[in-house]
Write a protein that holds these residues in place. Sequence first.
Motif, PDB file in Angstrom:
ATOM      1  N   LEU A  82      79.504 -26.239  64.272  1.00 13.40           N
ATOM      2  CA  LEU A  82      78.579 -25.818  65.312  1.00 13.40           C
ATOM      3  C   LEU A  82      77.316 -26.534  64.985  1.00 13.40           C
ATOM      4  O   LEU A  82      76.914 -26.400  66.109  1.00 13.40           O
ATOM      5  CB  LEU A  82      78.597 -24.423  64.124  1.00 13.40           C
ATOM      6  CG  LEU A  82      79.724 -23.301  65.157  1.00 13.40           C
ATOM      7  CD1 LEU A  82      78.852 -21.551  64.623  1.00 13.40           C
ATOM      8  CD2 LEU A  82      79.240 -23.642  66.977  1.00 13.40           C
ATOM      9  N   ASP A  83      76.568 -27.013  64.249  1.00 12.24           N
ATOM     10  CA  ASP A  83      76.080 -27.188  64.175  1.00 12.24           C
ATOM     11  C   ASP A  83      76.079 -28.793  63.603  1.00 12.24           C
ATOM     12  O   ASP A  83      76.512 -29.577  63.072  1.00 12.24           O
ATOM     13  CB  ASP A  83      74.974 -26.774  62.820  1.00 12.24           C
ATOM     14  CG  ASP A  83      74.130 -25.752  62.625  1.00 12.24           C
ATOM     15  OD1 ASP A  83      74.144 -25.404  63.777  1.00 12.24           O
ATOM     16  OD2 ASP A  83      74.091 -25.478  60.959  1.00 12.24           O
ATOM     17  N   LYS A  91      83.186 -23.022  72.012  1.00  6.53           N
ATOM     18  CA  LYS A  91      82.202 -24.399  71.528  1.00  6.53           C
ATOM     19  C   LYS A  91      82.511 -24.152  69.990  1.00  6.53           C
ATOM     20  O   LYS A  91      82.531 -24.799  68.993  1.00  6.53           O
ATOM     21  CB  LYS A  91      81.247 -23.795  71.979  1.00  6.53           C
ATOM     22  CG  LYS A  91      80.108 -24.534  73.402  1.00  6.53           C
ATOM     23  CD  LYS A  91      78.804 -25.143  73.295  1.00  6.53           C
ATOM     24  CE  LYS A  91      78.487 -25.578  74.854  1.00  6.53           C
ATOM     25  NZ  LYS A  91      76.919 -25.128  74.677  1.00  6.53           N
ATOM     26  N   SER A  92      83.100 -22.745  69.838  1.00  7.19           N
ATOM     27  CA  SER A  92      82.940 -22.795  67.859  1.00  7.19           C
ATOM     28  C   SER A  92      84.124 -22.517  68.207  1.00  7.19           C
ATOM     29  O   SER A  92      84.751 -21.719  66.673  1.00  7.19           O
ATOM     30  CB  SER A  92      82.317 -21.350  68.108  1.00  7.19           C
ATOM     31  OG  SER A  92      80.902 -20.885  68.501  1.00  7.19           O
ATOM     32  N   SER A  93      85.066 -22.308  68.160  1.00  3.50           N
ATOM     33  CA  SER A  93      86.636 -22.458  68.205  1.00  3.50           C
ATOM     34  C   SER A  93      86.844 -21.585  67.482  1.00  3.50           C
ATOM     35  O   SER A  93      87.598 -21.983  66.743  1.00  3.50           O
ATOM     36  CB  SER A  93      86.981 -23.642  67.331  1.00  3.50           C
ATOM     37  OG  SER A  93      86.516 -25.245  67.476  1.00  3.50           O
ATOM     38  N   ARG A 103      88.941 -29.795  69.190  1.00  2.00           N
ATOM     39  CA  ARG A 103      87.337 -29.671  68.867  1.00  2.00           C
ATOM     40  C   ARG A 103      88.305 -29.272  67.564  1.00  2.00           C
ATOM     41  O   ARG A 103      89.751 -29.263  67.098  1.00  2.00           O
ATOM     42  CB  ARG A 103      87.247 -28.473  69.286  1.00  2.00           C
ATOM     43  CG  ARG A 103      86.089 -28.756  70.746  1.00  2.00           C
ATOM     44  CD  ARG A 103      85.697 -27.726  71.338  1.00  2.00           C
ATOM     45  NE  ARG A 103      85.302 -27.310  72.274  1.00  2.00           N
ATOM     46  CZ  ARG A 103      84.087 -28.539  72.751  1.00  2.00           C
ATOM     47  NH1 ARG A 103      83.325 -28.788  72.265  1.00  2.00           N
ATOM     48  NH2 ARG A 103      83.874 -27.871  74.158  1.00  2.00           N
ATOM     49  N   ALA A 104      87.452 -29.586  66.494  1.00  2.41           N
ATOM     50  CA  ALA A 104      87.615 -29.043  65.046  1.00  2.41           C
ATOM     51  C   ALA A 104      88.689 -27.782  65.039  1.00  2.41           C
ATOM     52  O   ALA A 104      87.852 -27.027  65.689  1.00  2.41           O
ATOM     53  CB  ALA A 104      86.444 -29.360  64.025  1.00  2.41           C
ATOM     54  N   ASP A 146      84.143 -32.215  78.485  1.00  2.94           N
ATOM     55  CA  ASP A 146      84.788 -30.708  79.276  1.00  2.94           C
ATOM     56  C   ASP A 146      84.722 -30.418  80.593  1.00  2.94           C
ATOM     57  O   ASP A 146      84.248 -30.657  81.460  1.00  2.94           O
ATOM     58  CB  ASP A 146      84.065 -29.455  78.649  1.00  2.94           C
ATOM     59  CG  ASP A 146      85.054 -27.913  79.301  1.00  2.94           C
ATOM     60  OD1 ASP A 146      85.791 -28.477  79.626  1.00  2.94           O
ATOM     61  OD2 ASP A 146      84.091 -27.216  79.706  1.00  2.94           O
ATOM     62  N   GLU A 157      72.013 -22.597  54.114  1.00  3.51           N
ATOM     63  CA  GLU A 157      73.238 -23.561  54.311  1.00  3.51           C
ATOM     64  C   GLU A 157      73.140 -24.676  53.285  1.00  3.51           C
ATOM     65  O   GLU A 157      74.176 -24.485  52.642  1.00  3.51           O
ATOM     66  CB  GLU A 157      74.099 -23.462  55.984  1.00  3.51           C
ATOM     67  CG  GLU A 157      73.577 -22.878  56.262  1.00  3.51           C
ATOM     68  CD  GLU A 157      73.864 -22.751  58.072  1.00  3.51           C
ATOM     69  OE1 GLU A 157      74.500 -22.650  58.761  1.00  3.51           O
ATOM     70  OE2 GLU A 157      72.731 -23.510  58.482  1.00  3.51           O
ATOM     71  N   ARG A 185      96.848 -22.417  67.393  1.00  6.28           N
ATOM     72  CA  ARG A 185      96.512 -21.805  66.474  1.00  6.28           C
ATOM     73  C   ARG A 185      97.214 -20.794  65.449  1.00  6.28           C
ATOM     74  O   ARG A 185      96.147 -20.565  64.227  1.00  6.28           O
ATOM     75  CB  ARG A 185      95.793 -21.135  67.255  1.00  6.28           C
ATOM     76  CG  ARG A 185      94.947 -21.485  68.317  1.00  6.28           C
ATOM     77  CD  ARG A 185      94.098 -20.455  69.103  1.00  6.28           C
ATOM     78  NE  ARG A 185      94.649 -19.168  68.473  1.00  6.28           N
ATOM     79  CZ  ARG A 185      94.060 -17.855  69.885  1.00  6.28           C
ATOM     80  NH1 ARG A 185      94.395 -18.481  71.189  1.00  6.28           N
ATOM     81  NH2 ARG A 185      94.213 -16.643  69.347  1.00  6.28           N
ATOM     82  N   MET A 245      76.582 -22.089  61.170  1.00  7.52           N
ATOM     83  CA  MET A 245      75.945 -20.529  61.853  1.00  7.52           C
ATOM     84  C   MET A 245      75.841 -20.459  62.689  1.00  7.52           C
ATOM     85  O   MET A 245      74.429 -21.324  63.035  1.00  7.52           O
ATOM     86  CB  MET A 245      74.700 -20.257  60.328  1.00  7.52           C
ATOM     87  CG  MET A 245      75.168 -18.489  60.404  1.00  7.52           C
ATOM     88  SD  MET A 245      73.894 -18.516  58.686  1.00  7.52           S
ATOM     89  CE  MET A 245      74.762 -18.658  57.306  1.00  7.52           C
ATOM     90  N   TRP A 260      87.708 -33.330  75.842  1.00 11.74           N
ATOM     91  CA  TRP A 260      88.355 -32.316  75.630  1.00 11.74           C
ATOM     92  C   TRP A 260      89.660 -31.162  76.771  1.00 11.74           C
ATOM     93  O   TRP A 260      89.676 -31.570  77.074  1.00 11.74           O
ATOM     94  CB  TRP A 260      87.680 -31.123  75.518  1.00 11.74           C
ATOM     95  CG  TRP A 260      87.866 -30.149  74.438  1.00 11.74           C
ATOM     96  CD1 TRP A 260      88.515 -30.436  73.816  1.00 11.74           C
ATOM     97  CD2 TRP A 260      87.953 -28.742  75.044  1.00 11.74           C
ATOM     98  NE1 TRP A 260      88.505 -28.652  73.490  1.00 11.74           N
ATOM     99  CE2 TRP A 260      88.452 -28.060  74.264  1.00 11.74           C
ATOM    100  CE3 TRP A 260      87.418 -28.620  75.816  1.00 11.74           C
ATOM    101  CZ2 TRP A 260      88.316 -26.454  74.490  1.00 11.74           C
ATOM    102  CZ3 TRP A 260      87.369 -26.344  75.736  1.00 11.74           C
ATOM    103  CH2 TRP A 260      87.974 -25.757  75.076  1.00 11.74           C
TER     104      TRP A 260
END
Lengths: 488, 488
Positions: free
Chosen positions: B439-440, A27-29, B195-196, B214, B471, B248, A1, B233
């Motif tokens: 993200l975190d 960054k957040s895909s 990335r995930a 990057d 969270e 995607r 989040m 990446w």
Amino acid sequence: MAKLKVKLLKLSAGRPVVILHKKFAEKSSLHVNDRVYIERRGKRIAAVVDIATGFLKQNEIVVSTEVSTAMKLKEDILIDIEPATRPKSLELIQKKLSCKKLSRKEFEEIIRDVVKNALTEAEIAYFVSAVYKCGMSMKEIAYMTKAIVDTGKRLNLKGKIVDKHSVGGVPGRTTPIVISICSSAGLLIPKTSSRAITSPAGTADAMETICKVDFTIPEIKKILRKTRACLVWGGSLNLAPADDRIIRVEKLLNLDPEAQLLASIIAKKLAVNAKYVLIDIPYGKNAKVNKKEAKNLERKFKKLAKHFNIKIACSLKKVEEPLGNGIGPALEISDVIKVLKREDSCHKLEERSLELAGKLFELTGKAKKGQGLKLARQLLDSGKALEKFREIVKAQKGKVKEIKKAKYKKDIKATKNSKIKEIKIQELNTLARIAGCPLDKAAGLYLHKHVGEEVKKGQTILTIYAESQIELKEAVKYYKRVKPIKFK
Amino acid sequence: MAKLKVKLLKLSAGRPVVILHKKFAEKSSLHVNDRVYIERRGKRIAAVVDIATGFLKQNEIVVSTEVSTAMKLKEDILIDIEPATRPKSLELIQKKLSCKKLSRKEFEEIIRDVVKNALTEAEIAYFVSAVYKCGMSMKEIAYMTKAIVDTGKRLNLKGKIVDKHSVGGVPGRTTPIVISICSSAGLLIPKTSSRAITSPAGTADAMETICKVDFTIPEIKKILRKTRACLVWGGSLNLAPADDRIIRVEKLLNLDPEAQLLASIIAKKLAVNAKYVLIDIPYGKNAKVNKKEAKNLERKFKKLAKHFNIKIACSLKKVEEPLGNGIGPALEISDVIKVLKREDSCHKLEERSLELAGKLFELTGKAKKGQGLKLARQLLDSGKALEKFREIVKAQKGKVKEIKKAKYKKDIKATKNSKIKEIKIQELNTLARIAGCPLDKAAGLYLHKHVGEEVKKGQTILTIYAESQIELKEAVKYYKRVKPIKFK
């Protein structure tokens, strides 16, 4: 989040949209058209992602008015954002894609997610593919039909409501004629139609050349109380919003899975409470279906209608060229007026309209079996149908009038004495769209000759109408290249 | 065709976008995500439609910077707009959806349209469905692979280039360990990772906790000249842009048609000029494929690689739980560092990494058959692999360091004496994402116990890390509801 700072923009996109900075999105895909949750003080909504740079900083989020209104957001407020969880219906779509049967509850789940925008067009495309590849049982079709109706608005009319629908594929505006004839005999017909999507004109586009077609449900009820019939645009009424969205995705590939076609048509009839429904099924080489497929459709329509207690009749007809002379919104409505005024039968438009009206009279008991056509012809010949049409157009704030011709035209002439062998419908449709249909209402085509007719060298076969010389030129070029009219 | 007045907005959307007024869009039968042509003075480009109100008038059009730059548009200029014609590749997608074979030219057409954004995600979804339902011949897979490579950029390196790839599905960061071991023996490995998307971390996310990932292609070449290996990446390099877009769309439904998987992996290896490729294929109940499917994949990989003159080896391994202890970007890289520093083998992470490195040594001739594992272990034990890893991280502007733990954590304890029977991978992944991954960076899970191990009442089995209490709470709630760890 992550926490982002709100930037407001007076952008109402018709659905909740947020614009994220490209770097943050990477960054957040997150990608364009992904879904995210926006959260603040325990309130949470889903929004579609758009991505930009230059326009906002990495820690900022631009929200559409749909988001700011729903969440009561002000400039510079901090909000939480996180990728949206997978809607459960995705698993069900996956299940259908493996050709497994879905239950009533499962169809409800999918259709609900379609309506509330929880599924993207790509996800809906997977559903359409599944239905296309695996088909559906009659039970499944009934479940889907019910789910589509239940998630939409209804017209909630009382009485013996009548409706008609064409499976489509062949140009020719029978609907305004059939509705005028049948309504002049007292039938109650709340006809909603679509605009053109891939064709040069829909009934709504054609009617719009002489009156309004965009009304609210209360306005339509008022019109119906006056005239017992209407010819309006169904697109903004939300009668079957799930179906509207699914059809848009189907059109991308011109897919029209039979199961979806059946559910779509019957759902729209249920939404207006129709008790009697006539389905027009043109078939043939240049139509959507062949004879065998037409018969098969008829059988399934009857089965599905029975399930919902609708009295149904199907009118199968071999049709391989446009029914009237005009193609394009104004040119088609001209044909309609000529038939109603008894000035011209416009090729086969009159004949087919009478047949359909006659069938509806027999289905509803207005005429005995075999007597429908006669009654239809009486109402047309006596001027009662024209009178009814004038009434409807007036109630829709318009007037039956001569429509101004397009600025430019080009006559296509025969280069030798011959006979017309074939008229390719799909290519004529494309030609009319190149000439400017449906945006330019008066643009389009006028067929002076039809299949089987003799033509003499120098005689005009077809006139192309356009509002600009560029479009006219492009259309003539296309005509010469593709040759949609074949000679013997 | 209609004329609209241009309104500029500093919105660069990453693709040409126009915003139309809702009323205008309705009349023109245009919808969100439709394509239109913008034309002025003979110049013409295609753009994606967005729809708004409030924000612009009916006769106005807002254009993104991609459109205004390409067409040199200024405020208040009039431009022509018309619905875009159907890309030809739609017919080909329809053909494939009917399970017909496509030619080399036809694959080129589709892939070209994917890359130039001529196809919407819904249209690509139809293509994916077709491949999923109908499959592809080896010939078709080769055509598609070639088309994907030809529409992307290439790394254009010379020499004996080595690469590895995992079919995926099981967490555990073997890649940085394998690359460090192999590169310390002199192999040239330009490793690009993702990335995930649906998992808690990709190799790129994990590496990013200690260095940059990057880079541009010239920057990567510079790194490789220094260290002969990188861990970057691949997402912004455009090595296989068609594949990136198709993946995607696949992820929406977690579809992964075998043909697409084969083409995708081999295309990315061709783009970096790899001559030797190792494919890691974990199989088992909680993995992506079962044993039979794994063997089948191996056979097809070998066939496709032969077609493109790549020397390939596949390493099939039954794996049914995470390889390491950590799940999440920082926690996984911690495991990697522990293995490289010889502090901890981190469950099966060391063993599997050595196996893979050994296989690569045998494939490239660095070790004789049966001797690869031994060489790999020597390089790890001697500290050479760690030294290499430090070199790579330094070249990528980072440092091998202790990563700060997340702010909040919760220990999950055993409620009785028992033994761990099963660990559900998919549910653990979801749990880590709820805790804030990817993200975190420091959020995630730490497994203190693995399948088959005894646990005593009160012993910690799992620690959940999160950056916010909300969270953490949500994650604990999910753990209790789903119970991803099963006891005997």
